[in-house]
Enzyme design. Structure first.
Site, PDB file in Angstrom:
ATOM      1  N   GLY A  31       0.842  -1.197   0.000  1.00  0.00           N
ATOM      2  CA  GLY A  31       0.000   0.000   0.000  1.00  0.00           C
ATOM      3  C   GLY A  31       0.875   1.243   0.000  1.00  0.00           C
ATOM      4  O   GLY A  31       2.092   1.174   0.222  1.00  0.00           O
ATOM      5  N   SER A  32       0.240   2.385  -0.226  1.00  0.00           N
ATOM      6  CA  SER A  32       1.016   3.620  -0.449  1.00  0.00           C
ATOM      7  C   SER A  32       1.798   4.044   0.792  1.00  0.00           C
ATOM      8  O   SER A  32       2.935   4.515   0.674  1.00  0.00           O
ATOM      9  CB  SER A  32       0.079   4.738  -0.911  1.00  0.00           C
ATOM     10  OG  SER A  32      -0.940   4.960   0.038  1.00  0.00           O
ATOM     11  N   ASP A  85       3.217  -1.730   8.307  1.00  0.00           N
ATOM     12  CA  ASP A  85       2.216  -1.902   7.249  1.00  0.00           C
ATOM     13  C   ASP A  85       1.161  -0.805   7.371  1.00  0.00           C
ATOM     14  O   ASP A  85       1.041  -0.164   8.422  1.00  0.00           O
ATOM     15  CB  ASP A  85       1.577  -3.296   7.390  1.00  0.00           C
ATOM     16  CG  ASP A  85       0.960  -3.791   6.084  1.00  0.00           C
ATOM     17  OD1 ASP A  85       0.783  -2.983   5.153  1.00  0.00           O
ATOM     18  OD2 ASP A  85       0.632  -4.997   6.008  1.00  0.00           O
ATOM     19  N   GLY A  86       0.403  -0.613   6.328  1.00  0.00           N
ATOM     20  CA  GLY A  86      -0.699   0.341   6.352  1.00  0.00           C
ATOM     21  C   GLY A  86      -1.998  -0.352   6.745  1.00  0.00           C
ATOM     22  O   GLY A  86      -2.020  -1.541   7.053  1.00  0.00           O
ATOM     23  N   ASP A  88      -6.600   0.070   6.092  1.00  0.00           N
ATOM     24  CA  ASP A  88      -7.730   0.814   5.523  1.00  0.00           C
ATOM     25  C   ASP A  88      -8.614   1.394   6.620  1.00  0.00           C
ATOM     26  O   ASP A  88      -9.206   2.455   6.446  1.00  0.00           O
ATOM     27  CB  ASP A  88      -8.553  -0.102   4.616  1.00  0.00           C
ATOM     28  CG  ASP A  88      -7.683  -0.661   3.519  1.00  0.00           C
ATOM     29  OD1 ASP A  88      -6.921   0.124   2.924  1.00  0.00           O
ATOM     30  OD2 ASP A  88      -7.721  -1.877   3.283  1.00  0.00           O
ATOM     31  N   LYS A  99      -7.806  -4.468   6.371  1.00  0.00           N
ATOM     32  CA  LYS A  99      -6.728  -4.313   5.403  1.00  0.00           C
ATOM     33  C   LYS A  99      -7.123  -5.002   4.101  1.00  0.00           C
ATOM     34  O   LYS A  99      -8.037  -5.796   4.069  1.00  0.00           O
ATOM     35  CB  LYS A  99      -5.436  -4.946   5.941  1.00  0.00           C
ATOM     36  CG  LYS A  99      -4.838  -4.139   7.093  1.00  0.00           C
ATOM     37  CD  LYS A  99      -3.500  -4.685   7.559  1.00  0.00           C
ATOM     38  CE  LYS A  99      -2.499  -4.940   6.486  1.00  0.00           C
ATOM     39  NZ  LYS A  99      -2.228  -3.790   5.618  1.00  0.00           N
ATOM     40  N   GLY A 102      -5.332  -3.078  -1.218  1.00  0.00           N
ATOM     41  CA  GLY A 102      -4.313  -3.351  -2.235  1.00  0.00           C
ATOM     42  C   GLY A 102      -4.245  -4.816  -2.625  1.00  0.00           C
ATOM     43  O   GLY A 102      -3.311  -5.229  -3.316  1.00  0.00           O
ATOM     44  N   GLU A 108      -0.150 -10.265   3.813  1.00  0.00           N
ATOM     45  CA  GLU A 108      -0.023  -9.324   4.944  1.00  0.00           C
ATOM     46  C   GLU A 108      -0.399 -10.015   6.255  1.00  0.00           C
ATOM     47  O   GLU A 108       0.268  -9.823   7.272  1.00  0.00           O
ATOM     48  CB  GLU A 108      -0.927  -8.111   4.722  1.00  0.00           C
ATOM     49  CG  GLU A 108      -0.405  -7.182   3.639  1.00  0.00           C
ATOM     50  CD  GLU A 108      -1.362  -6.054   3.307  1.00  0.00           C
ATOM     51  OE1 GLU A 108      -0.872  -5.013   2.874  1.00  0.00           O
ATOM     52  OE2 GLU A 108      -2.581  -6.207   3.467  1.00  0.00           O
ATOM     53  N   LYS A 126      -8.048   7.122   8.643  1.00  0.00           N
ATOM     54  CA  LYS A 126      -8.254   5.664   8.789  1.00  0.00           C
ATOM     55  C   LYS A 126      -8.858   5.283  10.149  1.00  0.00           C
ATOM     56  O   LYS A 126      -9.224   4.122  10.351  1.00  0.00           O
ATOM     57  CB  LYS A 126      -6.922   4.920   8.602  1.00  0.00           C
ATOM     58  CG  LYS A 126      -6.174   5.243   7.313  1.00  0.00           C
ATOM     59  CD  LYS A 126      -6.909   4.717   6.111  1.00  0.00           C
ATOM     60  CE  LYS A 126      -6.197   4.962   4.794  1.00  0.00           C
ATOM     61  NZ  LYS A 126      -4.984   4.233   4.603  1.00  0.00           N
TER      62      LYS A 126
HETATM   63  C1  A5P Z   1      -2.820  -3.617   0.981  1.00  0.00           C
HETATM   64  O1  A5P Z   1      -3.443  -4.817   0.650  1.00  0.00           O
HETATM   65  C2  A5P Z   1      -3.564  -2.939   2.079  1.00  0.00           C
HETATM   66  O2  A5P Z   1      -3.806  -3.721   3.196  1.00  0.00           O
HETATM   67  C3  A5P Z   1      -2.915  -1.622   2.490  1.00  0.00           C
HETATM   68  O3  A5P Z   1      -1.996  -1.792   3.524  1.00  0.00           O
HETATM   69  C4  A5P Z   1      -4.009  -0.718   2.910  1.00  0.00           C
HETATM   70  O4  A5P Z   1      -4.961  -0.702   1.855  1.00  0.00           O
HETATM   71  C5  A5P Z   1      -3.513   0.698   3.173  1.00  0.00           C
HETATM   72  O5  A5P Z   1      -3.088   1.281   1.980  1.00  0.00           O
HETATM   73  P1  A5P Z   1      -2.711   2.799   1.880  1.00  0.00           P
HETATM   74  O6  A5P Z   1      -1.527   2.995   2.759  1.00  0.00           O
HETATM   75  O7  A5P Z   1      -2.406   2.994   0.419  1.00  0.00           O
HETATM   76  O8  A5P Z   1      -3.890   3.585   2.316  1.00  0.00           O
END
Ligand code: A5P
Length: 233
Positions: A31-32, A85-86, A88, A99, A102, A108, A126
């Site tokens: 993710g970003s 990690d990021g 949602d 999550k 992405g 993950e 978030k």
């Molecule tokens: C990837 O599969 C996701 O779990 C990301 O970690 C999640 O969508 C967060 O993404 P962003 O950092 O782009 O918001």
């Protein structure tokens, strides 16, 4: 152009890199926001930091290789000391997560489960009071019989939508389909976690219960450092 949200994600990523110590095995989220963390980490590696990264997606593996960050696959490491990690959605208190926007939720979760300390990096959009408030729950399913699997999810109260890419079903790194399942605000996320996991055809889903040890959340007033027990103000 750097948006306000990008600047906040970058702040969270900058903060998280202080958790990394020489010699660590570090899970690399997708993710970003996690990619911003990887860029900062790569800069430290360039200046002599020794770590091994465990990527949670092919994309992140390619990025890490491009940066010259040494990587290993999950099955080739004994333990992961830290994963960044990021997410949602981040529920407070508890730091339970959604999550998978992405599509990397399976890897993950496998990496998170093998991690001593999972740190989530995010901007404050978030934070939620109930999981499911903003995002559907991504569910990774076997393509064979996916419509029947979707019917099983409907019986749990979710409305599944097959995720598409270029008008065709999106195929994840593990050759799975993703069903984005709208449950609305989820009252009992741990129960839904177990119920989804028990469905035939479901490989994994994006509800992460009790896995995050910390969330570094950037907002307009700066960084907030959340632990599972932090009560929302
Ligand atoms: C990837 O599969 C996701 O779990 C990301 O970690 C999640 O969508 C967060 O993404 P962003 O950092 O782009 O918001």
């Amino acid at each position: 152009m750097v948006s306000n949200a990008d600047a906040l994600k970058r702040q969270a990523a900058d903060e998280a890199v202080h958790l990394v110590q020489d010699g660590m095995v570090v899970g690399l989220g997708s993710g970003s926001t996690a990619e911003l963390f990887l860029a900062v980490l790569a800069d430290r590696v360039k200046h002599g930091l020794k770590i091994t990264g465990v990527p949670t997606s092919r994309r992140v593996a390619e990025l890490a290789e491009g940066y010259g960050v040494p990587i290993a696959s999950l099955e080739d490491v004994k333990q992961i000391q830290l994963t960044v990690d990021g997410a949602d959605e981040i529920l407070q208190p508890g730091l339970h997560l959604i999550k998978g926007r992405g599509a990397a939720l399976l890897r993950e979760k496998l990496v998170a489960l093998s991690t001593e300390y999972l740190c989530i990096v995010a901007d404050d959009s978030k934070l939620v009071k109930h999981l499911g408030e903003i995002q559907p729950v991504p569910v990774a399913v076997i393509p064979f019989g996916w419509r029947q699997t979707a019917d099983r999810i409907r019986k749990l109260g979710g409305e599944p939508t097959l995720r598409l890419a270029n008008e065709r079903p999106l195929i994840s790194d593990d050759e799975l389909y993703i069903l984005d399942c709208n449950f609305g605000p989820i009252a009992q996320p741990a129960e839904l976690d177990a119920a989804l996991k028990g469905l035939h055809g479901v490989v994994e889903h994006g509800i992460f219960i009790g896995l995050a040890a910390q969330a570094i959340v950037a907002g307009k007033d700066g960084i907030t450092d959340l632990k599972p027990e932090t009560v929302p103000s």
